[in-house]
Scaffold this motif. Structure first.
Motif, short mmCIF file in Angstrom:
data_model
loop_
_atom_site.label_atom_id
_atom_site.label_comp_id
_atom_site.label_asym_id
_atom_site.label_seq_id
_atom_site.Cartn_x
_atom_site.Cartn_y
_atom_site.Cartn_z
N ALA A 93 0.83 -1.20 0.00
CA ALA A 93 0.00 0.00 0.00
C ALA A 93 0.86 1.25 0.00
N CYS A 136 -9.70 2.84 1.13
CA CYS A 136 -9.99 1.82 2.15
C CYS A 136 -10.70 2.40 3.36
N CYS A 191 -4.25 -3.60 1.47
CA CYS A 191 -4.86 -3.65 0.13
C CYS A 191 -3.92 -4.27 -0.90
N ALA A 230 -3.70 -2.30 -4.00
CA ALA A 230 -4.89 -2.12 -4.85
C ALA A 230 -5.35 -0.67 -4.88
N LEU A 282 -12.56 -1.54 -6.45
CA LEU A 282 -11.58 -1.75 -5.39
C LEU A 282 -11.53 -3.18 -4.85
N ARG A 290 -8.29 -5.63 -5.21
CA ARG A 290 -7.60 -6.09 -4.01
C ARG A 290 -7.37 -7.60 -4.06
N GLN A 291 -8.32 -8.35 -4.59
CA GLN A 291 -8.13 -9.79 -4.70
C GLN A 291 -7.08 -10.14 -5.76
N THR A 347 -4.48 -8.23 -6.61
CA THR A 347 -3.15 -7.92 -6.11
C THR A 347 -2.70 -8.91 -5.04
N GLU A 348 -3.63 -9.44 -4.28
CA GLU A 348 -3.26 -10.48 -3.31
C GLU A 348 -2.78 -11.75 -4.04
#
Length: 277
Positions: free
Chosen positions: A19, A28, A78, A81, A109, A113-114, A116-117
């Motif tokens: 982040a 966020c 995040c 993200a 968003l 976020r998923q 980038t994870e």
């Protein structure tokens, strides 16, 4: 403070998966919903700015989150993200002024976020296996996910299918990485280990993927080459444990746990500020 030597280029490869609030607009602090609980001091509906958000898109209590009953915010990550959504939509700068734009940004968003994870884990996986067919698959999937993070229409991504594909690849990587671990512990995939005393349990090289380790006693545990993908480490006691070489560990997992100066962690991950000195 003990830590393992950083994996080759891992810190650098993950640079954009951390982040960067200077490149975001406090998404966020607005987009997610949360309910009053041990993690949050009050209810907040989705799309509503947190009461602690300041006009400069900064948290007014960032240095006191745990003391003010907001540890859930401290644990949240995040994976970069926020800045990607801000850059991708360009409209992230205007979410406070344009309700139409706001809805679009907030819809993107959670999908970003998923993605980038998933990238966070694929970057590590690529370094864990030798050149060959499996590494080629990882490289190809990583390129595909990277392309998705820059494409319009993110809400249309089939995230469950993508995560399933990535999960299967990471499972193969895990098996290869743990295969030669001497005295490898028994796998406990998805096991309910809430509050368990695991100090004398052999966990080195085991798979704890998706295991519930909330409040578990892992003091002094050897977690080298232990697969921790998706393991719930909230309030787990990691004091004196060795997580160097642990597989698929994330910053939120460490932040949610309890540790101290004797807890050894991978060098590319930051030591949580609230851990005991």
């Amino acid at each position: 403070m003990p830590s393992s030597p950083p994996s080759p280029d891992l810190r650098e490869l993950r640079a954009d998966l951390r982040a960067d609030c200077d490149r975001c607009v406090a998404l966020c602090c607005v987009a997610p919903a949360f309910a009053a609980s041990a993690d949050f001091a009050f209810d907040k509906p989705a799309g509503t700015p947190c009461r602690h958000l300041r006009t400069a898109t900064r948290c007014g209590i960032h240095a006191e989150l745990r003391d003010r009953g907001m540890p859930g915010c401290e644990v949240f990550d995040c994976f970069g993200a926020g800045q990607r959504v801000t850059a991708l939509t360009g409209a992230g700068r205007d979410w406070r002024a344009d309700p139409t734009t706001t809805a679009a940004v907030f819809a993107v968003l959670p999908v970003m976020r998923q993605l980038t994870e998933v990238l966070w884990h694929l970057v590590e996986a690529e370094l864990l296996v030798p050149a060959g067919a499996l590494q080629d698959e990882i490289v190809a999937l990583r390129a595909r996910v990277e392309a998705l993070t820059t494409a319009p229409g993110l809400p249309d991504v089939d995230v469950p299918a993508l995560r399933a594909t990535a999960g299967a690849l990471l499972g193969q990587v895990s098996e290869q990485a743990r295969a030669g671990v001497p005295g490898r512990g028994r796998d406990r995939v998805g096991a309910d280990l809430l509050g368990r005393d695991l100090r004398r349990t052999r966990l080195r090289g085991a798979s704890l993927r998706g295991a519930y380790l909330i409040g578990a006693d892992l003091r002094g545990a050897d977690l080298h080459r232990t697969d921790l993908l998706g393991a719930d480490l909230r309030a787990a006691d990691l004091r004196g444990s060795d997580l160097t070489g642990a597989l698929f560990l994330t910053v939120p997992q460490l932040t949610a746990a309890r540790g101290d100066a004797a807890t050894a962690i991978p060098a590319d991950l930051p030591r949580p500020a609230h851990w005991e000195p």
